[in-house]
Scaffold this motif. Structure first.
Motif, PDB file in Angstrom:
ATOM      1  N   VAL A 193      36.912  31.042  36.672  1.00  0.00           N
ATOM      2  CA  VAL A 193      37.770  32.176  36.320  1.00  0.00           C
ATOM      3  C   VAL A 193      36.976  33.295  35.647  1.00  0.00           C
ATOM      4  O   VAL A 193      36.269  33.068  34.661  1.00  0.00           O
ATOM      5  CB  VAL A 193      38.909  31.726  35.388  1.00  0.00           C
ATOM      6  CG1 VAL A 193      39.814  32.906  35.045  1.00  0.00           C
ATOM      7  CG2 VAL A 193      39.710  30.602  36.028  1.00  0.00           C
ATOM      8  N   GLY A 194      37.121  34.506  36.194  1.00  0.00           N
ATOM      9  CA  GLY A 194      36.564  35.704  35.587  1.00  0.00           C
ATOM     10  C   GLY A 194      37.661  36.508  34.923  1.00  0.00           C
ATOM     11  O   GLY A 194      38.835  36.122  34.936  1.00  0.00           O
ATOM     12  N   ALA A 195      37.290  37.657  34.341  1.00  0.00           N
ATOM     13  CA  ALA A 195      38.250  38.442  33.554  1.00  0.00           C
ATOM     14  C   ALA A 195      38.415  39.854  34.096  1.00  0.00           C
ATOM     15  O   ALA A 195      37.466  40.454  34.621  1.00  0.00           O
ATOM     16  CB  ALA A 195      37.805  38.493  32.098  1.00  0.00           C
ATOM     17  N   VAL A 196      39.639  40.377  33.946  1.00  0.00           N
ATOM     18  CA  VAL A 196      39.928  41.776  34.259  1.00  0.00           C
ATOM     19  C   VAL A 196      40.527  42.444  33.030  1.00  0.00           C
ATOM     20  O   VAL A 196      40.984  41.779  32.097  1.00  0.00           O
ATOM     21  CB  VAL A 196      40.893  41.920  35.461  1.00  0.00           C
ATOM     22  CG1 VAL A 196      40.247  41.430  36.741  1.00  0.00           C
ATOM     23  CG2 VAL A 196      42.210  41.189  35.203  1.00  0.00           C
ATOM     24  N   ASP A 197      40.528  43.793  33.052  1.00  0.00           N
ATOM     25  CA  ASP A 197      41.072  44.557  31.935  1.00  0.00           C
ATOM     26  C   ASP A 197      42.521  44.937  32.191  1.00  0.00           C
ATOM     27  O   ASP A 197      43.156  44.439  33.136  1.00  0.00           O
ATOM     28  CB  ASP A 197      40.206  45.788  31.667  1.00  0.00           C
ATOM     29  CG  ASP A 197      40.130  46.725  32.874  1.00  0.00           C
ATOM     30  OD1 ASP A 197      41.009  46.652  33.773  1.00  0.00           O
ATOM     31  OD2 ASP A 197      39.194  47.554  32.914  1.00  0.00           O
ATOM     32  N   LEU A 214      38.951  33.053  40.864  1.00  0.00           N
ATOM     33  CA  LEU A 214      40.050  33.944  40.516  1.00  0.00           C
ATOM     34  C   LEU A 214      39.685  34.761  39.293  1.00  0.00           C
ATOM     35  O   LEU A 214      38.753  34.428  38.562  1.00  0.00           O
ATOM     36  CB  LEU A 214      41.320  33.147  40.207  1.00  0.00           C
ATOM     37  CG  LEU A 214      42.013  32.399  41.342  1.00  0.00           C
ATOM     38  CD1 LEU A 214      42.991  31.374  40.760  1.00  0.00           C
ATOM     39  CD2 LEU A 214      42.754  33.364  42.261  1.00  0.00           C
ATOM     40  N   VAL A 215      40.464  35.825  39.059  1.00  0.00           N
ATOM     41  CA  VAL A 215      40.333  36.582  37.820  1.00  0.00           C
ATOM     42  C   VAL A 215      41.709  36.733  37.191  1.00  0.00           C
ATOM     43  O   VAL A 215      42.733  36.702  37.880  1.00  0.00           O
ATOM     44  CB  VAL A 215      39.701  37.971  38.059  1.00  0.00           C
ATOM     45  CG1 VAL A 215      38.227  37.843  38.413  1.00  0.00           C
ATOM     46  CG2 VAL A 215      40.447  38.749  39.146  1.00  0.00           C
ATOM     47  N   ALA A 216      41.722  36.896  35.858  1.00  0.00           N
ATOM     48  CA  ALA A 216      42.958  37.050  35.104  1.00  0.00           C
ATOM     49  C   ALA A 216      42.662  37.921  33.895  1.00  0.00           C
ATOM     50  O   ALA A 216      41.494  38.178  33.566  1.00  0.00           O
ATOM     51  CB  ALA A 216      43.477  35.675  34.662  1.00  0.00           C
ATOM     52  N   PRO A 217      43.689  38.418  33.214  1.00  0.00           N
ATOM     53  CA  PRO A 217      43.451  39.260  32.033  1.00  0.00           C
ATOM     54  C   PRO A 217      42.555  38.573  31.011  1.00  0.00           C
ATOM     55  O   PRO A 217      42.747  37.406  30.672  1.00  0.00           O
ATOM     56  CB  PRO A 217      44.866  39.476  31.483  1.00  0.00           C
ATOM     57  CG  PRO A 217      45.735  39.415  32.704  1.00  0.00           C
ATOM     58  CD  PRO A 217      45.125  38.347  33.551  1.00  0.00           C
ATOM     59  N   GLU A 268      45.832  31.831  47.656  1.00  0.00           N
ATOM     60  CA  GLU A 268      46.515  32.472  48.780  1.00  0.00           C
ATOM     61  C   GLU A 268      47.398  33.633  48.325  1.00  0.00           C
ATOM     62  O   GLU A 268      47.645  34.569  49.089  1.00  0.00           O
ATOM     63  CB  GLU A 268      47.373  31.448  49.530  1.00  0.00           C
ATOM     64  CG  GLU A 268      46.595  30.416  50.301  1.00  0.00           C
ATOM     65  CD  GLU A 268      46.343  30.815  51.741  1.00  0.00           C
ATOM     66  OE1 GLU A 268      47.222  31.434  52.351  1.00  0.00           O
ATOM     67  OE2 GLU A 268      45.249  30.510  52.244  1.00  0.00           O
ATOM     68  N   THR A 269      47.890  33.565  47.093  1.00  0.00           N
ATOM     69  CA  THR A 269      48.830  34.592  46.613  1.00  0.00           C
ATOM     70  C   THR A 269      48.178  35.601  45.677  1.00  0.00           C
ATOM     71  O   THR A 269      48.840  36.524  45.205  1.00  0.00           O
ATOM     72  CB  THR A 269      50.003  33.926  45.869  1.00  0.00           C
ATOM     73  OG1 THR A 269      49.494  33.165  44.766  1.00  0.00           O
ATOM     74  CG2 THR A 269      50.792  33.014  46.801  1.00  0.00           C
ATOM     75  N   ALA A 270      46.901  35.448  45.385  1.00  0.00           N
ATOM     76  CA  ALA A 270      46.221  36.373  44.476  1.00  0.00           C
ATOM     77  C   ALA A 270      46.173  37.778  45.057  1.00  0.00           C
ATOM     78  O   ALA A 270      46.127  37.969  46.275  1.00  0.00           O
ATOM     79  CB  ALA A 270      44.801  35.877  44.205  1.00  0.00           C
ATOM     80  N   GLN A 271      46.197  38.780  44.182  1.00  0.00           N
ATOM     81  CA  GLN A 271      46.119  40.177  44.610  1.00  0.00           C
ATOM     82  C   GLN A 271      44.670  40.507  44.927  1.00  0.00           C
ATOM     83  O   GLN A 271      43.812  40.523  44.042  1.00  0.00           O
ATOM     84  CB  GLN A 271      46.638  41.092  43.505  1.00  0.00           C
ATOM     85  CG  GLN A 271      48.081  40.835  43.118  1.00  0.00           C
ATOM     86  CD  GLN A 271      48.494  41.626  41.893  1.00  0.00           C
ATOM     87  OE1 GLN A 271      47.819  42.562  41.485  1.00  0.00           O
ATOM     88  NE2 GLN A 271      49.614  41.255  41.295  1.00  0.00           N
ATOM     89  N   ASP A 272      44.406  40.776  46.181  1.00  0.00           N
ATOM     90  CA  ASP A 272      43.040  41.017  46.623  1.00  0.00           C
ATOM     91  C   ASP A 272      42.472  42.271  45.962  1.00  0.00           C
ATOM     92  O   ASP A 272      43.121  43.305  45.887  1.00  0.00           O
ATOM     93  CB  ASP A 272      43.022  41.181  48.145  1.00  0.00           C
ATOM     94  CG  ASP A 272      41.623  41.050  48.722  1.00  0.00           C
ATOM     95  OD1 ASP A 272      40.719  40.657  47.978  1.00  0.00           O
ATOM     96  OD2 ASP A 272      41.454  41.345  49.918  1.00  0.00           O
ATOM     97  N   LYS A 273      41.251  42.144  45.481  1.00  0.00           N
ATOM     98  CA  LYS A 273      40.553  43.270  44.854  1.00  0.00           C
ATOM     99  C   LYS A 273      39.140  43.325  45.422  1.00  0.00           C
ATOM    100  O   LYS A 273      38.625  42.344  45.947  1.00  0.00           O
ATOM    101  CB  LYS A 273      40.472  43.077  43.337  1.00  0.00           C
ATOM    102  CG  LYS A 273      41.806  43.141  42.621  1.00  0.00           C
ATOM    103  CD  LYS A 273      42.224  44.556  42.321  1.00  0.00           C
ATOM    104  CE  LYS A 273      41.364  45.194  41.260  1.00  0.00           C
ATOM    105  NZ  LYS A 273      41.849  46.529  40.848  1.00  0.00           N
ATOM    106  N   VAL A 281      32.894  39.414  42.884  1.00  0.00           N
ATOM    107  CA  VAL A 281      33.337  40.126  41.682  1.00  0.00           C
ATOM    108  C   VAL A 281      34.726  39.673  41.238  1.00  0.00           C
ATOM    109  O   VAL A 281      34.984  39.495  40.043  1.00  0.00           O
ATOM    110  CB  VAL A 281      33.321  41.649  41.919  1.00  0.00           C
ATOM    111  CG1 VAL A 281      33.875  42.392  40.703  1.00  0.00           C
ATOM    112  CG2 VAL A 281      31.908  42.126  42.226  1.00  0.00           C
ATOM    113  N   TYR A 282      35.627  39.468  42.204  1.00  0.00           N
ATOM    114  CA  TYR A 282      37.007  39.091  41.884  1.00  0.00           C
ATOM    115  C   TYR A 282      37.408  37.728  42.455  1.00  0.00           C
ATOM    116  O   TYR A 282      38.532  37.290  42.241  1.00  0.00           O
ATOM    117  CB  TYR A 282      37.981  40.145  42.422  1.00  0.00           C
ATOM    118  CG  TYR A 282      37.841  41.498  41.779  1.00  0.00           C
ATOM    119  CD1 TYR A 282      38.455  41.774  40.559  1.00  0.00           C
ATOM    120  CD2 TYR A 282      37.101  42.510  42.381  1.00  0.00           C
ATOM    121  CE1 TYR A 282      38.334  43.017  39.954  1.00  0.00           C
ATOM    122  CE2 TYR A 282      36.961  43.766  41.786  1.00  0.00           C
ATOM    123  CZ  TYR A 282      37.583  44.004  40.578  1.00  0.00           C
ATOM    124  OH  TYR A 282      37.457  45.250  39.979  1.00  0.00           O
ATOM    125  N   GLY A 283      36.523  37.079  43.160  1.00  0.00           N
ATOM    126  CA  GLY A 283      36.910  35.846  43.820  1.00  0.00           C
ATOM    127  C   GLY A 283      37.968  36.148  44.870  1.00  0.00           C
ATOM    128  O   GLY A 283      37.847  37.089  45.637  1.00  0.00           O
TER     129      GLY A 283
END
Length: 350
Positions: A193-197, A214-217, A268-273, A281-283
């Motif tokens: 897991v990575g991080a987003v702002d 994946l990434v999450a806040p 499968e449901t993650a918001q693609d970035k 970068v975002y998995g």
């Protein structure tokens, strides 16, 4: 996984909940109408979990201390593990007050490691033992917001956990402490897991790499420390705890799903970035709680049934030879019978 912390502040009523910007970002209220993690045991292998924190009252069961002391993991000299636990299963301090976790009805199994994050071989051995312990206690997901240093003993423990249908989630790592996806997050099968702002963009502190899932806040995330004070952290540890909470929601909503299918719901449901599809970068993208809980996911294709393994050992070769001879004899007998029918048929013609 060490994080940048703001000075702790008193946990005062509604302002604490308002500080949890990730709740709105992740549509947690809507997700919790569907699932709250009921019946799911979450192992938090960290610095311990303070069971006395109001946000975790009644949610922590006795665990174990692998940090060199005798205890059940319910003390936390560093506060890091308690913060992760509140992000996962915090239920606030009354209606609309205090820190709220992603899965407030999940149960926390605290496993205490060294509070100094000493990445020596002894620490890796403790991490492996913690993972084995979590599996033995029936945990359905393990939170590893830590780095242990690459060690075969930890790889082996993770492999056994995955085989036991446990979802293992680990923080990818923070810059400048590490420059790429850290261990154990980079172990195949682990959810890294990575991080987003606040804007959903990659956090400056978050590492990248092909192993990222994946990434999450993970920026300015409000949690609670071992003294019951609010703590604002930035790092992949916090993002990791939020994904662990998401796993708990899915395992409660879909108890029949195996671990890989639980993870597949998230990816499968993650918001693609970033680049289309999975990227370093975002998995697979930014976690989407509501879609992960509600989307109609097509089951993963199953491979054709494998052929039975050849007999081995003493007598195995003889058995195979006998079976082959019998099969050949049957084929010959069938051919002879067919020929006899044809001959009789021709003799009966006028």
């Amino acid at each position: 996984m060490l994080v940048a912390l703001a000075a702790p502040t008193p946990a005062l009523a509604d302002s604490v909940r308002d500080q949890q910007w990730h709740l709105g970002f992740m549509h947690v209220t809507e997700a919790q109408r569907i699932s709250q993690g009921e019946g799911v045991l979450v192992a938090v292998a960290d610095t311990g979990v303070a069971a006395t924190v109001p946000e975790l009252a009644g949610a922590v069961v006795p665990g174990k201390d692998f940090g060199g002391n005798t205890g059940d993991g319910t003390r936390d000299p560093a506060g890091h593990g308690t913060a992760m636990a509140t992000l996962i299963a915090g239920h606030g301090r009354g209606t609309g007050k205090g820190v709220l976790g992603i899965a407030p009805r999940a149960t926390i199994l605290p496993i205490q490691l060294s509070p100094d994050f000493v990445f020596a071989m002894g620490y890796a051995r403790d991490v492996a033992a913690a993972i084995d312990y979590a599996v033995s206690k029936g945990a359905k997901v393990i939170c590893l917001s830590i780095g242990s240093g690459d060690a075969d003993i930890v790889r082996t423990a993770i492999t056994k956990a995955l085989a036991a249908d446990v979802v293992v989630v680990a923080a990818a790592g923070n810059k400048p402490d590490v420059g790429s996806v850290d261990f154990p997050a980079k172990v195949p099968g682990v959810v890294a897991v990575g991080a987003v702002d606040r804007n959903g963009d990659r956090a400056a502190i978050s590492v990248a790499g092909p192993e990222l899932t994946l990434v999450a806040p993970g920026v300015d995330i409000t949690a609670v420390d071992a003294e019951g004070r609010t703590r604002i952290g930035t790092g992949t540890s916090d993002a990791n705890a939020l994904v662990v909470g998401a796993v708990a929601l899915i395992r409660a909503k879909y108890p029949q799903l195996k671990g890989p299918e639980v993870v597949r719901r998230l990816t499968e449901t993650a918001q693609d970035k970033g680049e289309p599809g999975k990227d370093p970068v975002y998995g697979y993208g930014v976690i989407d709680l509501v879609k992960a809980l509600t989307a109609d996911i097509t089951p993963a294709p199953t491979s054709a049934s494998p052929s039975p393994p050849a007999a081995t050992g003493a007598g195995g070769g003889r058995t195979a030879a006998v079976l082959a001879a019998i099969s050949a004899a049957v084929v010959v007998m069938v051919l002879i019978a067919v020929l006899q029918i044809i001959i009789r048929s021709r003799r009966r013609r006028p």
